[in-house]
Design a protein around this motif. Structure first.
Motif, PDB file in Angstrom:
ATOM      1  N   ARG A   1     -20.599 -10.178 -28.044  1.00  0.00           N
ATOM      2  CA  ARG A   1     -19.176  -9.875 -28.255  1.00  0.00           C
ATOM      3  C   ARG A   1     -18.206 -11.000 -28.469  1.00  0.00           C
ATOM      4  O   ARG A   1     -17.558 -10.923 -29.294  1.00  0.00           O
ATOM      5  CB  ARG A   1     -18.681  -8.930 -26.994  1.00  0.00           C
ATOM      6  CG  ARG A   1     -19.427  -7.718 -26.761  1.00  0.00           C
ATOM      7  CD  ARG A   1     -18.832  -6.334 -27.566  1.00  0.00           C
ATOM      8  NE  ARG A   1     -17.585  -6.289 -27.047  1.00  0.00           N
ATOM      9  CZ  ARG A   1     -17.480  -5.431 -25.858  1.00  0.00           C
ATOM     10  NH1 ARG A   1     -18.447  -4.705 -25.595  1.00  0.00           N
ATOM     11  NH2 ARG A   1     -16.195  -5.086 -25.531  1.00  0.00           N
TER      12      ARG A   1
ATOM     13  N   GLN B   1     -24.275  -6.492 -33.128  1.00  0.00           N
ATOM     14  CA  GLN B   1     -24.581  -5.202 -32.217  1.00  0.00           C
ATOM     15  C   GLN B   1     -25.835  -5.882 -31.348  1.00  0.00           C
ATOM     16  O   GLN B   1     -27.113  -6.001 -31.714  1.00  0.00           O
ATOM     17  CB  GLN B   1     -25.297  -4.133 -33.351  1.00  0.00           C
ATOM     18  CG  GLN B   1     -25.683  -3.009 -32.493  1.00  0.00           C
ATOM     19  CD  GLN B   1     -24.617  -2.236 -31.472  1.00  0.00           C
ATOM     20  OE1 GLN B   1     -23.417  -2.074 -32.075  1.00  0.00           O
ATOM     21  NE2 GLN B   1     -24.925  -2.156 -30.285  1.00  0.00           N
TER      22      GLN B   1
ATOM     23  N   ILE C   1     -13.091 -10.123 -22.738  1.00  0.00           N
ATOM     24  CA  ILE C   1     -14.204  -9.280 -23.067  1.00  0.00           C
ATOM     25  C   ILE C   1     -14.895  -8.933 -21.857  1.00  0.00           C
ATOM     26  O   ILE C   1     -15.581  -7.752 -21.732  1.00  0.00           O
ATOM     27  CB  ILE C   1     -15.215 -10.419 -23.991  1.00  0.00           C
ATOM     28  CG1 ILE C   1     -14.576 -10.654 -25.297  1.00  0.00           C
ATOM     29  CG2 ILE C   1     -16.462  -9.582 -24.094  1.00  0.00           C
ATOM     30  CD1 ILE C   1     -14.479  -9.319 -26.137  1.00  0.00           C
TER      31      ILE C   1
ATOM     32  N   MET D   1     -15.753  -4.889 -21.127  1.00  0.00           N
ATOM     33  CA  MET D   1     -16.980  -4.626 -20.802  1.00  0.00           C
ATOM     34  C   MET D   1     -17.304  -3.880 -19.469  1.00  0.00           C
ATOM     35  O   MET D   1     -17.841  -2.748 -19.373  1.00  0.00           O
ATOM     36  CB  MET D   1     -17.939  -5.619 -20.797  1.00  0.00           C
ATOM     37  CG  MET D   1     -18.340  -6.236 -22.213  1.00  0.00           C
ATOM     38  SD  MET D   1     -19.394  -7.779 -22.306  1.00  0.00           S
ATOM     39  CE  MET D   1     -21.001  -6.865 -22.024  1.00  0.00           C
TER      40      MET D   1
END
Length: 388
Positions: free
Chosen positions: A21, A49, A90, A94
């Motif tokens: 990410r 991804q 991030i 998450m």
């Protein structure tokens, strides 16, 4: 890149996905917003991804801007910033996604399925990790992970579009030339996969969702293509046996499907089904019975002809764009297949007879040691409750 969640260190589940990410969150002299602005100015689309075995990086760019796009990708891979504010943002994002997954029956069933089916193996934890694992990840962990896994060793690249070999070579050198050559050690094979029985992860919200699985067929298994045809018949489309038996004939589910999933070190026949709480036990029983009968009887001649035609005819539709072509080529490399497989596949499928599909169906569906994970509410089993 060989940089999926299976490489997460013990106690730091989510490290690989967090690093992935952050690949778009700044590099070199460009902090996150500036890095993204540089890409946006040239309509460069960079997507990353993560999954269990790898991270897939996709770069879509106009031919004229390809040199700059690959230069920026190389900068992101070789000099990621991992700025504190980006890491914090991030991480929190998450963790929020983990909370959202725990409140969603389907996401909960899938996450817990991997935990039950693979146990302590690295495939067992969610790609996005756990809250405790994410909290434990440090900036140094991210930097070490990138150095050890964003590497040329094990890297697979496909390019499709308006470009020749010489220009492609220059772009590849620009993006990947300075990366370490050493590959990380391979993910170990699961010692024992599967947790036969029914596992219920209670969630008092939404309609329950079930994930069910049996051992699958490895991509290099001689019966793999026959298995694709068998899967199409059982649960691969709107006219599948499961759809006809559960949805159309009995109204037990609004959606049911199966697939053959291949990981780098495992293969699984996995299905998913959603239904009403009161119907879940009857629907699961119908799934087992449909699978048992298919393994015993095999396909009808019409089912075989229709499914074989679909498996043959749908393949060319996965090459309709440059993105599709590049993705398919990378997939061939992941499966250990050469590009000439594209031209040979129609003949390979055409050579499959109904007996091969019967054999694949027996291999895939005959076992009663099915692993089932339900996310949501499930009424008590009346037979169990009354048998005292």
């Amino acid at each position: 890149f060989p940089a999926g969640s299976a490489y997460d260190p013990s106690g730091k589940a989510g490290l690989a996905a967090m690093a992935a990410r952050l690949l778009e969150e700044g590099a070199g002299r460009f902090e996150g917003a500036k890095f993204r602005a540089e890409l946006d100015a040239r309509a460069i689309r960079l997507t990353v991804q993560p999954d269990r075995d790898r991270i897939s990086v996709s770069l879509l760019v106009l031919s004229a801007d390809a040199p700059e796009a690959f230069r920026m990708l190389g900068l992101a891979l070789k000099a990621p910033r991992f700025d504190v504010d980006s890491v914090t943002r991030i991480r929190l994002s998450m963790m929020q996604e983990i909370d959202e997954d725990r409140a969603d029956p389907a996401a909960l069933a899938w996450d817990c399925f991997h935990s039950f089916y693979f146990g302590a193996h690295p495939y067992g934890h969610a790609v996005g990790g756990s809250k405790a694992g994410l909290v434990a990840v440090t900036r140094d962990d991210l930097a070490r992970f990138a150095q050890g896994h964003w590497v040329r060793g094990g890297l697979k690249v496909a390019i499709s579009g308006d470009i020749g070999a010489a220009a492609a070579s220059r772009l590849l050198q620009s993006a990947f030339g300075g990366l370490p050559a050493k590959a990380p050690p391979p993910v170990p094979a699961p010692f024992a996969a599967g947790a036969p029985g029914l596992h219920v992860m209670r969630l008092d919200a939404g309609a329950p969702d079930a994930v069910f699985a049996l051992p699958g067929l490895a991509r290099r298994d001689p019966d793999f293509l026959a298995g694709l045809i068998a899967n199409q018949i059982l649960g691969g489309g709107e006219n599948s046996r499961l759809t006809r038996n559960l949805r159309e004939s009995r109204g037990l589910t609004y959606d049911v499907s199966t697939d053959l999933v291949t990981y780098g070190r495992a293969a699984v026949m996995v299905g998913e089904m959603g239904t009403r709480p009161a119907d879940m036990r009857a629907a699961l029983s119908a799934v087992r019975e449909t699978m048992r009968r298919f393994a015993l009887e095999g396909p009808t001649a019409q089912e075989f002809a229709d499914a074989k035609a679909y498996v043959a005819g749908s393949f060319p539709l996965s090459f309709t764009s440059n993105e599709d072509i590049a993705g398919q080529l990378v997939g061939l490399m992941e499966d250990g297949l050469s590009p000439d497989y594209i031209g040979r596949r129609a003949a390979l499928v055409g050579g499959i007879g109904i007996d091969a599909v019967r054999r694949a169906a027996r291999r895939l569906y005959a076992s009663d040691r099915i692993t089932i994970v339900v996310g949501g509410t499930l009424p008590p089993d009346k037979r169990t409750r009354n048998a005292r």
